[in-house]
Design a protein around this motif. Structure first.
Motif, PDB file in Angstrom:
ATOM      1  N   VAL A   1       1.049  -1.408  -0.213  1.00 14.12           N
ATOM      2  CA  VAL A   1      -0.208   0.618   0.207  1.00 14.12           C
ATOM      3  C   VAL A   1       0.387   1.141   0.088  1.00 14.12           C
ATOM      4  N   ALA A   2       0.918   1.883  -1.300  1.00 13.05           N
ATOM      5  CA  ALA A   2       1.284   3.142  -1.248  1.00 13.05           C
ATOM      6  C   ALA A   2       3.416   3.224  -0.706  1.00 13.05           C
ATOM      7  N   PRO A   3       3.900   1.955  -1.838  1.00 12.42           N
ATOM      8  CA  PRO A   3       5.109   1.243  -0.534  1.00 12.42           C
ATOM      9  C   PRO A   3       6.032   2.227  -1.527  1.00 12.42           C
ATOM     10  N   THR A   4       6.955   2.746  -0.716  1.00  6.90           N
ATOM     11  CA  THR A   4       8.080   3.675  -0.486  1.00  6.90           C
ATOM     12  C   THR A   4       9.462   2.613  -0.417  1.00  6.90           C
ATOM     13  N   TRP A   5      10.617   3.753  -0.534  1.00  6.90           N
ATOM     14  CA  TRP A   5      12.088   2.956  -1.093  1.00  6.90           C
ATOM     15  C   TRP A   5      12.986   3.814  -0.438  1.00  6.90           C
TER      16      TRP A   5
ATOM     17  N   GLY B   1      16.993   8.209   5.580  1.00  4.54           N
ATOM     18  CA  GLY B   1      17.382   7.221   4.227  1.00  4.54           C
ATOM     19  C   GLY B   1      18.266   5.975   5.075  1.00  4.54           C
ATOM     20  N   THR B   2      18.714   5.880   5.908  1.00  2.00           N
ATOM     21  CA  THR B   2      19.758   5.301   6.610  1.00  2.00           C
ATOM     22  C   THR B   2      18.796   3.429   6.659  1.00  2.00           C
ATOM     23  N   LEU B   3      17.673   3.523   7.075  1.00  2.00           N
ATOM     24  CA  LEU B   3      16.586   2.356   6.674  1.00  2.00           C
ATOM     25  C   LEU B   3      16.589   2.583   5.291  1.00  2.00           C
ATOM     26  N   ASP B   4      16.408   3.268   4.777  1.00  2.38           N
ATOM     27  CA  ASP B   4      15.973   2.841   2.894  1.00  2.38           C
ATOM     28  C   ASP B   4      16.101   1.551   2.550  1.00  2.38           C
ATOM     29  N   PRO B   5      15.026   0.356   2.039  1.00  2.00           N
ATOM     30  CA  PRO B   5      15.981  -1.257   2.053  1.00  2.00           C
ATOM     31  C   PRO B   5      16.241  -1.730   0.943  1.00  2.00           C
ATOM     32  N   ALA B   6      16.798  -0.142   0.007  1.00  2.00           N
ATOM     33  CA  ALA B   6      17.464   0.276  -1.234  1.00  2.00           C
ATOM     34  C   ALA B   6      18.425   1.030  -1.396  1.00  2.00           C
ATOM     35  N   GLN B   7      19.294   0.790  -1.992  1.00  2.00           N
ATOM     36  CA  GLN B   7      20.468   1.904  -2.371  1.00  2.00           C
ATOM     37  C   GLN B   7      19.984   2.797  -3.236  1.00  2.00           C
ATOM     38  N   ASN B   8      19.374   1.779  -4.734  1.00  2.00           N
ATOM     39  CA  ASN B   8      18.596   2.927  -6.416  1.00  2.00           C
ATOM     40  C   ASN B   8      16.943   1.811  -5.835  1.00  2.00           C
ATOM     41  N   ARG B   9      17.269   2.592  -6.985  1.00  2.00           N
ATOM     42  CA  ARG B   9      15.698   2.262  -7.830  1.00  2.00           C
ATOM     43  C   ARG B   9      15.735   0.858  -8.263  1.00  2.00           C
ATOM     44  N   ASP B  10      16.516   0.438  -9.011  1.00  2.96           N
ATOM     45  CA  ASP B  10      17.089  -0.744  -9.680  1.00  2.96           C
ATOM     46  C   ASP B  10      17.278  -1.984  -8.725  1.00  2.96           C
ATOM     47  N   GLU B  11      17.495  -1.745  -7.534  1.00  5.56           N
ATOM     48  CA  GLU B  11      18.476  -3.154  -6.578  1.00  5.56           C
ATOM     49  C   GLU B  11      16.257  -3.304  -5.650  1.00  5.56           C
TER      50      GLU B  11
ATOM     51  N   SER C   1       7.312  10.505  -5.030  1.00  7.68           N
ATOM     52  CA  SER C   1       6.605   8.903  -4.466  1.00  7.68           C
ATOM     53  C   SER C   1       6.076   8.207  -5.756  1.00  7.68           C
ATOM     54  N   LYS C   2       5.367   8.855  -5.919  1.00  7.72           N
ATOM     55  CA  LYS C   2       4.349   7.693  -6.969  1.00  7.72           C
ATOM     56  C   LYS C   2       4.553   7.597  -8.196  1.00  7.72           C
ATOM     57  N   ALA C   3       5.654   8.185  -8.995  1.00  9.50           N
ATOM     58  CA  ALA C   3       6.229   7.921  -9.636  1.00  9.50           C
ATOM     59  C   ALA C   3       7.408   6.376  -9.689  1.00  9.50           C
ATOM     60  N   GLU C   4       7.512   6.260  -8.659  1.00  7.13           N
ATOM     61  CA  GLU C   4       8.077   4.576  -7.665  1.00  7.13           C
ATOM     62  C   GLU C   4       6.917   3.918  -7.879  1.00  7.13           C
ATOM     63  N   MET C   5       5.750   4.359  -7.515  1.00  7.44           N
ATOM     64  CA  MET C   5       4.593   3.359  -7.513  1.00  7.44           C
ATOM     65  C   MET C   5       4.533   2.521  -8.811  1.00  7.44           C
ATOM     66  N   GLU C   6       4.271   4.189  -9.280  1.00  6.78           N
ATOM     67  CA  GLU C   6       4.062   3.594 -11.146  1.00  6.78           C
ATOM     68  C   GLU C   6       5.514   2.346 -11.877  1.00  6.78           C
TER      69      GLU C   6
END
Length: 304
Positions: free
Chosen positions: A141-145, A227-237, A261-266
């Protein structure tokens, strides 16, 4: 499913209206208490709240109440947030990757359905990539990274300075206080979290403010914001975890989320084997529009 730990005080209003329990988790030879809660009967569904300064399982309450008519709902407070312990450890993504893996392994004997909001999505997807048999179905639901400061363009050096400043005893507490006063919380909810500002009553904001005032409350949120809790370092990861996905996945996109954020969801929605639906709302979609999210999740979870 394994035996549930002894219940805590069930009258505590900070949860989802069920029975709270404790999960004692060991990290680097230190024991920490993680609070979770169960509601209803039936097959289990794990609810994971988004990371934020005010993160708590109570934001999943509306969703839990609706799902508990057909499932046994489990909702967890992440370490450093909600009613779980808030130790002054070095919060990193590795902490939460391991916590989620250990919690699921200890509590569930068979694959379990999961609904994850915000950054919790990344941790769910990494575990899905590593151990596909852990999850039976996934709802994001409305995921972010990516955390707030990196999203705004701050580099790692700047973010690191902010993080360590907030962790410092005096200046850090003062800075944290400025960013958690009710007026600032109200502003943030209006900008990024809720779309219906009529729901942001003084009582609602005061409830969120109380979440920020527990001892040790600033450590984990400081790591998230920088950003220390970001589950990935970049979009590809991040997207690698969606490759060759064998578990049914439903993505719920929030139409009024911040543009980045919405762009990443798309981008997630364009991945193979991802079903998606859209709802009004922003980054607090899972809480503000709980009934609408449940209306999407229930048919998905109950369909073979």
């Amino acid at each position: 499913m394994n035996a549930i730990a002894p219940p805590l005080n069930p009258t505590n209003p900070a949860g989802i209206g069920g029975t709270p329990h404790e999960f004692v988790w060991n990290w680097k030879q230190q024991a920490h208490t993680v609070v979770y809660e169960t509601l209803g009967q039936g097959s289990p569904v794990l609810l994971l709240p988004a990371f934020s300064t005010v993160s708590t399982r109570s934001e999943m309450r509306g969703l839990a109440e609706r799902l508990s008519t057909q499932f046994q709902v489990w909702a967890m407070d992440w370490l450093g947030f909600g009613e779980s312990d808030r130790p002054s450890i070095d919060y990193r993504s590795a902490v939460y990757h391991q916590l989620l893996q250990d919690f699921v392994r200890s509590q569930f004997d068979t694959p379990v359905a999961v609904i994850a909001a915000g950054h919790a999505a990344g941790y769910v997807m990494q575990l899905a990539s590593m151990q596909p048999a852990v999850w039976s179905k996934i709802v994001l639901v409305a995921p972010t990274w990516r955390g707030p400061l990196p999203t705004m363009g701050a580099n790692q050096q700047v973010a690191g300075v902010v993080r360590e400043t907030v962790r410092s005893p005096l200046l850090g507490q003062a800075l944290y206080k400025l960013n958690t006063v009710p007026s600032f919380l109200n502003l943030m909810y209006r900008r990024h979290v809720y779309t219906n500002i009529e729901k942001l009553t003084p009582e609602f904001i005061q409830q969120k403010y109380r979440i920020t005032q527990r001892p040790g409350a600033r450590f984990a949120p400081a790591a998230f914001v920088t950003g220390t809790l970001d589950p990935a370092q970049n979009r590809d990861e991040f997207l690698q975890n969606f490759q060759s996905l064998s578990v049914p996945l439903m993505l719920v996109i929030s139409e009024q989320a911040p543009p980045g954020s919405k762009a990443e969801m798309e981008v997630i929605a364009a991945q193979p084997n991802v079903q998606s639906q859209r709802l009004p709302g922003s980054l607090g979609l899972h809480e503000e529009y709980a009934a609408e999210v449940a209306a999407i999740a229930l048919p998905f979870l109950t369909t073979n």
